[in-house]
Design a protein around this motif. Structure first.
Motif, mmCIF file in Angstrom:
data_model
loop_
_atom_site.group_PDB
_atom_site.id
_atom_site.type_symbol
_atom_site.label_atom_id
_atom_site.label_comp_id
_atom_site.label_asym_id
_atom_site.label_seq_id
_atom_site.Cartn_x
_atom_site.Cartn_y
_atom_site.Cartn_z
ATOM 1 N N PHE A 92 42.677 50.486 44.208
ATOM 2 C CA PHE A 92 41.879 49.525 43.990
ATOM 3 C C PHE A 92 42.018 49.040 42.733
ATOM 4 C CE2 PHE A 92 40.047 51.698 47.597
ATOM 5 C CZ PHE A 92 40.195 50.857 48.696
ATOM 6 N N GLY A 93 42.545 49.698 41.720
ATOM 7 C CA GLY A 93 42.505 48.946 40.280
ATOM 8 C C GLY A 93 43.467 47.944 39.941
ATOM 9 N N ILE A 94 43.281 47.499 38.914
ATOM 10 C CA ILE A 94 44.234 46.359 38.430
ATOM 11 C C ILE A 94 45.420 46.841 38.194
ATOM 12 C CG2 ILE A 94 44.376 44.554 36.576
ATOM 13 C CD1 ILE A 94 41.330 44.348 36.461
ATOM 14 N N SER A 95 46.600 46.219 38.485
ATOM 15 C CA SER A 95 47.968 46.500 38.277
ATOM 16 C C SER A 95 48.476 45.543 37.022
ATOM 17 C CB SER A 95 48.718 46.359 39.552
ATOM 18 O OG SER A 95 48.749 45.088 40.154
ATOM 19 N N ARG A 108 45.840 43.109 41.678
ATOM 20 C CA ARG A 108 45.218 44.487 42.003
ATOM 21 C C ARG A 108 46.625 45.253 42.793
ATOM 22 N NH1 ARG A 108 38.911 43.888 43.363
ATOM 23 N NH2 ARG A 108 38.701 41.616 42.285
ATOM 24 N N CYS A 109 46.146 46.896 43.088
ATOM 25 C CA CYS A 109 46.986 47.631 43.801
ATOM 26 C C CYS A 109 46.994 47.370 45.240
ATOM 27 C CB CYS A 109 46.894 48.914 43.494
ATOM 28 S SG CYS A 109 47.468 49.566 41.869
ATOM 29 N N ASN A 110 45.940 46.943 45.628
ATOM 30 C CA ASN A 110 45.807 46.432 47.139
ATOM 31 C C ASN A 110 45.899 45.027 47.159
ATOM 32 O OD1 ASN A 110 43.092 46.211 45.534
ATOM 33 N ND2 ASN A 110 42.199 45.810 47.517
ATOM 34 N N PRO A 111 46.956 44.415 48.004
ATOM 35 C CA PRO A 111 47.020 43.012 47.927
ATOM 36 C C PRO A 111 45.784 42.283 48.817
ATOM 37 C CG PRO A 111 48.298 44.281 49.562
ATOM 38 C CD PRO A 111 47.890 45.162 48.802
ATOM 39 N N SER A 112 45.872 41.033 48.676
ATOM 40 C CA SER A 112 44.558 40.236 49.356
ATOM 41 C C SER A 112 45.095 38.876 49.527
ATOM 42 C CB SER A 112 43.457 40.369 48.354
ATOM 43 O OG SER A 112 42.405 39.346 48.949
ATOM 44 N N SER A 113 44.687 38.146 50.638
ATOM 45 C CA SER A 113 44.842 36.936 50.985
ATOM 46 C C SER A 113 44.475 36.015 49.936
ATOM 47 C CB SER A 113 44.238 36.656 52.437
ATOM 48 O OG SER A 113 44.735 37.348 53.426
ATOM 49 N N GLY A 114 45.430 35.168 49.506
ATOM 50 C CA GLY A 114 44.891 34.383 48.052
ATOM 51 C C GLY A 114 44.264 34.900 47.116
ATOM 52 N N ASN A 115 44.834 36.212 46.663
ATOM 53 C CA ASN A 115 44.085 37.057 45.809
ATOM 54 C C ASN A 115 42.624 37.115 45.691
ATOM 55 O OD1 ASN A 115 44.836 38.933 43.632
ATOM 56 N ND2 ASN A 115 44.513 37.245 42.143
#
Length: 546
Positions: A92-95, A108-115
């Motif tokens: 979950f950290g910032i990449s 972030r390490c986990n992708p997300s719709s629309g960030n």
């Protein structure tokens, strides 16, 4: 006069799914534009909590990416503050940070719709050196654990495997609804699947395993994570419970960890913290999201984990990547070059990694039989003719009878026997792929794109919460493809905007037995050279770098 019969929970789910579809002549209901004054804060915090700053330890992990798929190949590390820090940093950290002009935003390490990152993560720990036992909320911006609940001192510890912890996930639906309106509930569930896979990959770098605890109810999860403490969310957006994971080494025999002792500790613990409001106000409200969330609410269940059949060793991939580096370099492609091709063995490797593989991430965390199958638009795969293909991830699924009768059902040359892959139509599929994915060129410009077909009615027959699990499984597959694309030297991106029924019509699907749940594409990325890339935690004191 008879009162109209109230809709059942599965019918409310069906109604939401139909209403939230995009169509060629209209889109699902949304805000119609972005109200930047109410853009949600991407970081939830709980004011008034004690906290523990975590060291940045992921750089110290030397696990090669291919080793993740060799069970027992990675010696398990002990549960310490440092390994907990690595787990959350890699899941979950910032990449990285991106900057354009005066604007800056985190990846972030986990992708997300629309960030937009609706998923929140929690750790539930026994007493560790530097980390008193309790319930903690992870804040990715600070790489910090906020202690929401301190367990009573000297209380007996619930039964856990040695060196294990619990991880809980929740969703803030408003973060997605701000941009996407009624379709946002789908995207929140996609992100849960991505997050689940992200935890599994991060755990595997430490030699740990992950088990999803499927029998826990939403109420159990809300109680353990403190999500039902209404006073703690006064004036702030609510979080909805998603799942609880058991994380650590040697988890055999703990698939049915009972919640009661953990709930008792949470009830007796000392709670603290007030959730921050993410937006000053909400210009739009989308009540159907809360309606479908309530319809999908999960009770306690008795579930028997599905046993995946054994598979041969996966086809090779480039082994020059350390797993931690690959996880942190993952990006969502914004555009593809329309030129780059991938070899057929690379394509087959990507597909076989979407099959449940016992003991390997992320499937070690998934207790259910596959219900997602892949309709593939192949554009540039060396050794395969372009066209429409189908991968059945569970060969006994009745897709051949559900699809139209005019298809070829031809096995590609040199396809591994364990892949139930068939070419349905031969020909240039780029235009169809782009149109179906909301006229987005990125679906046509890659090596291939795909639509994920879910066993919709069968999932609902198991309970309306099965609707969420279809999206979770789709997100899990998406995370696999993200990492496999990076390992192959290309790049992928999830596509949430697509015309649901246009894909169904292309495949000859009728009714709602099967429904499209998510789309994805990958190929050679076009980089936006206007954007600066900045290191993820340069804003933290140097003393926290391991």
């Amino acid at each position: 006069m008879d009162k109209p019969q109230e809709k059942t929970a599965p019918d409310r789910v069906r109604q939401y799914h139909q209403r939230s579809k995009h169509h060629l002549n209209r889109y699902a209901r949304g805000p119609g534009g972005l109200d930047w004054a109410t853009q949600p804060d991407p970081f939830r915090r709980y004011e008034g909590c004690d906290y523990v700053d975590l060291p940045l330890t992921a750089d110290s992990l030397q696990t090669p990416y291919p080793a993740l798929y060799r069970p027992q190949a990675i010696p398990p590390q002990p549960l310490t503050l440092e390994t907990v820090a690595a787990l959350f940093e890699l899941s979950f950290g910032i990449s990285a940070w991106k900057q354009y002009g005066e604007s800056r935003w985190a990846l972030r390490c986990n992708p997300s719709s629309g960030n937009l990152h609706p998923t929140e993560a929690y750790g539930i720990f026994p007493n560790l050196a530097g980390l008193p036992g309790g319930v903690y909320h992870y804040v990715s911006y600070d790489h910090r654990l906020e202690q929401r609940c301190r367990f009573p001192p000297n209380s007996s510890e619930p039964s856990l495997p040695e060196g294990a912890l619990l991880v809980g996930l929740s969703s803030i639906h408003w973060r997605e609804a701000w941009k996407y309106g009624e379709r946002a509930y789908r995207y929140c569930q996609h992100d849960v699947g991505h997050a689940l896979a992200a935890v599994a990959y991060a755990a595997a770098t430490l030699g740990w395993s992950v088990r999803l605890l499927p029998h826990w109810s939403d109420d159990d999860i809300a109680t353990l994570l403190g999500l039902n403490r209404e006073a703690d969310y006064r004036g702030a957006e609510q979080e909805h419970p998603d799942l609880v994971l058991l994380v650590g080494p040697n988890l055999e025999g703990f698939e049915a960890l009972p919640p009661e002792s953990w709930l008792a500790k949470a009830a007796a613990g000392q709670w603290q913290g007030q959730a921050n409001a993410l937006s000053p106000h909400h210009r739009f409200e989308w009540p159907i999201i809360e309606e479908v969330a309530e319809a999908c609410r999960k009770p306690p269940t008795q579930e028997t984990p599905w046993c995946a059949p054994p598979l041969p060793e996966p086809l090779p991939t480039r082994d020059r990547f350390l797993a931690a580096h690959l996880i942190r370099q993952r990006r969502s492609a914004q555009a593809l070059d329309g030129v780059t091709a991938i070899p057929a063995p690379t394509f087959f490797r990507m597909l076989e990694m979407t099959l449940p593989r016992p003991g390997c991430p992320p499937w070690m965390a998934w207790p259910w039989a596959p219900r997602i199958h892949l309709a593939l638009f192949v554009h540039r795969v060396e050794g395969l003719s372009p066209g429409l293909y189908l991968l059945m991830r569970r060969p006994d699924v009745p897709l051949q009878t559900a699809l139209g009768e005019e298809f070829l059902w031809q096995r590609p040359d040199h396809c591994p026997d364990h892949l139930a892959l068939y070419q349905l139509v031969e020909g240039d599929a780029r235009r169809a792929a782009g149109i179906i994915s909301c006229h987005q060129a990125i679906a046509a410009d890659g090596a291939f794109s795909l639509g994920m077909i879910g066993e919709f009615e069968e999932a609902l027959d198991a309970g309306p919460w099965g609707y969420r699990r279809l999206f979770w499984e789709a997100g899990l597959i998406g995370q696999i493809l993200y990492l496999e694309a990076e390992a192959a030297g290309v790049r992928g991106t999830g596509i949430g905007c697509y015309f649901d029924d246009a894909l169904h019509q292309t495949l000859g699907l009728r009714g709602t037995q099967f429904q499209s749940m998510y789309h994805f594409t990958l190929g050679g990325p076009l980089e936006d050279t206007r954007l600066q890339t900045l290191p993820p935690y340069a804003h933290l004191p140097e003393r926290r770098r391991a």
